[in-house]
Design a protein around this motif. Sequence first.
Motif, PDB file in Angstrom:
ATOM      1  N   MET A  42      14.976  18.625  -7.795  1.00  0.00           N
ATOM      2  CA  MET A  42      14.472  18.239  -6.469  1.00  0.00           C
ATOM      3  C   MET A  42      15.571  17.639  -5.606  1.00  0.00           C
ATOM      4  N   GLU A  85      12.049  10.883 -10.049  1.00  0.00           N
ATOM      5  CA  GLU A  85      11.639  10.895  -8.651  1.00  0.00           C
ATOM      6  C   GLU A  85      10.242  10.283  -8.642  1.00  0.00           C
ATOM      7  N   ALA A  94       7.454   8.124  -6.137  1.00  0.00           N
ATOM      8  CA  ALA A  94       7.130   7.590  -4.813  1.00  0.00           C
ATOM      9  C   ALA A  94       5.688   7.140  -4.831  1.00  0.00           C
ATOM     10  N   GLY A  95       5.382   6.148  -4.027  1.00  0.00           N
ATOM     11  CA  GLY A  95       4.004   5.667  -4.034  1.00  0.00           C
ATOM     12  C   GLY A  95       3.652   4.857  -2.812  1.00  0.00           C
ATOM     13  N   THR A  96       2.374   4.599  -2.700  1.00  0.00           N
ATOM     14  CA  THR A  96       1.902   3.704  -1.652  1.00  0.00           C
ATOM     15  C   THR A  96       0.766   2.864  -2.227  1.00  0.00           C
ATOM     16  N   THR A 156      -2.202  -0.173  -1.598  1.00  0.00           N
ATOM     17  CA  THR A 156      -3.008  -0.951  -0.653  1.00  0.00           C
ATOM     18  C   THR A 156      -3.765  -2.036  -1.399  1.00  0.00           C
ATOM     19  N   GLU A 202       8.343  -3.378  -0.341  1.00  0.00           N
ATOM     20  CA  GLU A 202       7.077  -2.671  -0.431  1.00  0.00           C
ATOM     21  C   GLU A 202       7.234  -1.360  -1.179  1.00  0.00           C
ATOM     22  N   LYS A 203       8.323  -0.669  -0.874  1.00  0.00           N
ATOM     23  CA  LYS A 203       8.573   0.615  -1.519  1.00  0.00           C
ATOM     24  C   LYS A 203       8.806   0.437  -3.024  1.00  0.00           C
ATOM     25  N   GLU A 229      -4.925  -0.474  -4.882  1.00  0.00           N
ATOM     26  CA  GLU A 229      -5.054   0.972  -5.028  1.00  0.00           C
ATOM     27  C   GLU A 229      -3.680   1.571  -4.803  1.00  0.00           C
ATOM     28  N   TRP A 275      -1.278   4.868  -5.163  1.00  0.00           N
ATOM     29  CA  TRP A 275      -1.148   6.305  -5.414  1.00  0.00           C
ATOM     30  C   TRP A 275       0.324   6.609  -5.645  1.00  0.00           C
ATOM     31  N   SER A 323       3.318   9.414  -7.099  1.00  0.00           N
ATOM     32  CA  SER A 323       3.733  10.738  -7.544  1.00  0.00           C
ATOM     33  C   SER A 323       4.977  10.589  -8.407  1.00  0.00           C
ATOM     34  N   GLY A 331       7.559  14.816  -8.958  1.00  0.00           N
ATOM     35  CA  GLY A 331       7.076  15.894  -8.110  1.00  0.00           C
ATOM     36  C   GLY A 331       5.646  16.333  -8.382  1.00  0.00           C
ATOM     37  N   ARG A 332       4.963  15.654  -9.312  1.00  0.00           N
ATOM     38  CA  ARG A 332       3.550  15.983  -9.564  1.00  0.00           C
ATOM     39  C   ARG A 332       2.696  15.429  -8.434  1.00  0.00           C
ATOM     40  N   PRO A 333       1.472  16.025  -8.257  1.00  0.00           N
ATOM     41  CA  PRO A 333       0.557  15.462  -7.262  1.00  0.00           C
ATOM     42  C   PRO A 333       0.299  13.985  -7.545  1.00  0.00           C
ATOM     43  N   SER A 334       0.087  13.230  -6.475  1.00  0.00           N
ATOM     44  CA  SER A 334      -0.085  11.790  -6.657  1.00  0.00           C
ATOM     45  C   SER A 334      -1.377  11.487  -7.417  1.00  0.00           C
ATOM     46  N   PHE A 343       0.586  21.736  -4.642  1.00  0.00           N
ATOM     47  CA  PHE A 343      -0.317  20.628  -4.925  1.00  0.00           C
ATOM     48  C   PHE A 343      -1.503  21.183  -5.685  1.00  0.00           C
ATOM     49  N   VAL A 393      -1.695   9.181   1.886  1.00  0.00           N
ATOM     50  CA  VAL A 393      -1.105   9.389   0.562  1.00  0.00           C
ATOM     51  C   VAL A 393      -0.406  10.748   0.490  1.00  0.00           C
ATOM     52  N   LYS A 415       2.800  10.340   2.751  1.00  0.00           N
ATOM     53  CA  LYS A 415       3.750   9.303   2.369  1.00  0.00           C
ATOM     54  C   LYS A 415       4.228   9.447   0.928  1.00  0.00           C
ATOM     55  N   VAL A 416       3.348   9.938   0.070  1.00  0.00           N
ATOM     56  CA  VAL A 416       3.718  10.044  -1.335  1.00  0.00           C
ATOM     57  C   VAL A 416       4.045  11.483  -1.711  1.00  0.00           C
ATOM     58  N   ASP A 417       3.064  12.380  -1.550  1.00  0.00           N
ATOM     59  CA  ASP A 417       3.269  13.747  -2.034  1.00  0.00           C
ATOM     60  C   ASP A 417       4.330  14.490  -1.235  1.00  0.00           C
ATOM     61  N   SER A 448       7.889  12.796  -1.585  1.00  0.00           N
ATOM     62  CA  SER A 448       8.422  13.019  -2.927  1.00  0.00           C
ATOM     63  C   SER A 448       8.955  14.448  -3.067  1.00  0.00           C
ATOM     64  N   GLN A 449       8.197  15.418  -2.533  1.00  0.00           N
ATOM     65  CA  GLN A 449       8.639  16.818  -2.610  1.00  0.00           C
ATOM     66  C   GLN A 449       9.906  17.041  -1.782  1.00  0.00           C
TER      67      GLN A 449
END
Lengths: 440, 121
Positions: A187, A338, A340-342, A344, A368-369, A402, A404, A406, A409-412, B49, B99, B102-104, B107-108
């Motif tokens: 990636m 790799e 990444a998230g968010t 809340t 936050e990141k 909560e 989310w 990823s 590279g997988r779906p979150s 996805f 989400v 910001k995430v998916d 990240s990709q």
Amino acid sequence: MSAPLTQTSNSNTSIFPLVTFRVAFGLMMFLALLRFWWKGWIHELYIKPSFFFSFYGFEWVKVPTSEILIYGIFILLLLSAAGIALGFLYRISSLVFFLCFTYVELWDKSNYLNHYYFVSLVALLLCLVPAHRLVSLDVYFNFTKPMSNLSVGYIRLFQVQMALVYFFAGIAKINSFWLFEAMPLRMWLPLHQDLPLLGPFLQEEWLAFAFSWIGMLFDTLIPFFLFYRKTVYPAYLVVLIFHILTAVLFPVIGMFPFIMMVCATVFLPPSFHQSLWKRFSNAHQVNITPKFPAVLRLFAGFFFFLQVLLAFRYLAYPGELFWTEQGYRFSWRVMLMEKAGTCTFLVKDQSGKMDEINNRRYLTMQQEKMMATQPDMILQFAHYLGQEYRRLGYQQPQVFAESWVSLQGRPSQLLLDPSVDLLTRKENFHPKDWLLPWKP
Amino acid sequence: MRYPGKVESFYGGHSKALIVANLKALKRLFQGGNGIGFDDYLNDINAEFNGTPLANEINDQFDRAINAVNAIPGDLPQAVTTNFTEADNAFLQCKILVVRLKVDMSSQLGVSINYADNDGD
């Protein structure tokens, strides 16, 4: 003059490899700290935030509330780094550098980097060795007697430390993501398609696989070739090529490649270092050779054993390490995922009051990141919110998160159970039962 | 406890229209208007996805969010108290959209969103 592995730690060798190491490391740190300051990171990372993520067990280490004190510590760091390079008041300089650097690193784990951990470890080792006994202001001013030879054990300390870093970084790459999916390089590499020469190839999948395997083999095997006298020069050349390549491809890793290139010179034979310092070496041909003290040997054993233990502690935890990150820090896992998230947060209280948190009110974007994907930081922030909202008049608040995330590279998917009141959970060494398992 | 007063444009009464306009503008940005957009880049790197192209999934999620906001009966402050299910669903769809973007998506794209320009490892 050379020192093959079979020699015991009490055989003598030239002090020059240690001199090179001291001067190069001190200079490097001096420049790295200047760069840190110049980029405005002191303000960005340590003055701007109102909340800091302390390390477990080190909650008592607090960021000074006075700006002047914070800058004062960085001035002290600059001075002591210069002191190390020049060999000026070396014993004090190295101690001050080690203490201040480690202190700063303990302020906020959002800024944790493996190479900062490395710097702390090396700085501690430097406190324990007589690296200032030649080519130093301490000798020039007669603060100490010059010494051209010392026990090879002192050199070994740094070689073993370097070897550990490479080796553990190497075996950390032996995982199915890295080797069989070329993740995350697959990636990341295509992002540099605009590089000259290499660029056009970087979107090729085979290249990501080649880089992954070569990277793993390099890290795992290079310590052995560096230790072996007959291969040390070609091995060092490979070290240079490897790190320059990583510096070009991943500018985000900052100082790391340069620190490694410079520190790896400690493997080069004494003859190399002697020719490097030829101009300085004539004056002092004094042969007092201190033994490698038994207490230092004991310490070294403990020191390296602890590092091995830390690197392997992840084995004590269930689940996917990259997902839970229980045992991830302090184990030389670099550039492996790799993620990444968010995240809340929701705060509720008994009377029905409720608030969704705007994280940016309390955290910098960087914090936050980093927090969004790291469970221990989510828990810390949740407890901080609990305190804040108790202060704001919430009766027995509950905090839910909560997140989310990823991974590779997988779906979150959800990182933790959003129905768990995080205030009922405490940070400790137990597996975190509120995390949700990762579904590949 | 509900807080109808916290909606955007509480007094102006344009809450829903503003949310929809915001979402539509964001969708246009994602699609790059009539030119090349994030969706094209995602398709170019074959971002998936759960078996479908991620770009399609995000486009669909934009529509789901817009439809969910439009499906709220009456004006928003009132709906927050009287038609909570619809209002809540609109919130949920927007959250999923966040989400996805910001995430998916990020990240990709492999972009390291490095706000503080800090070193990483």
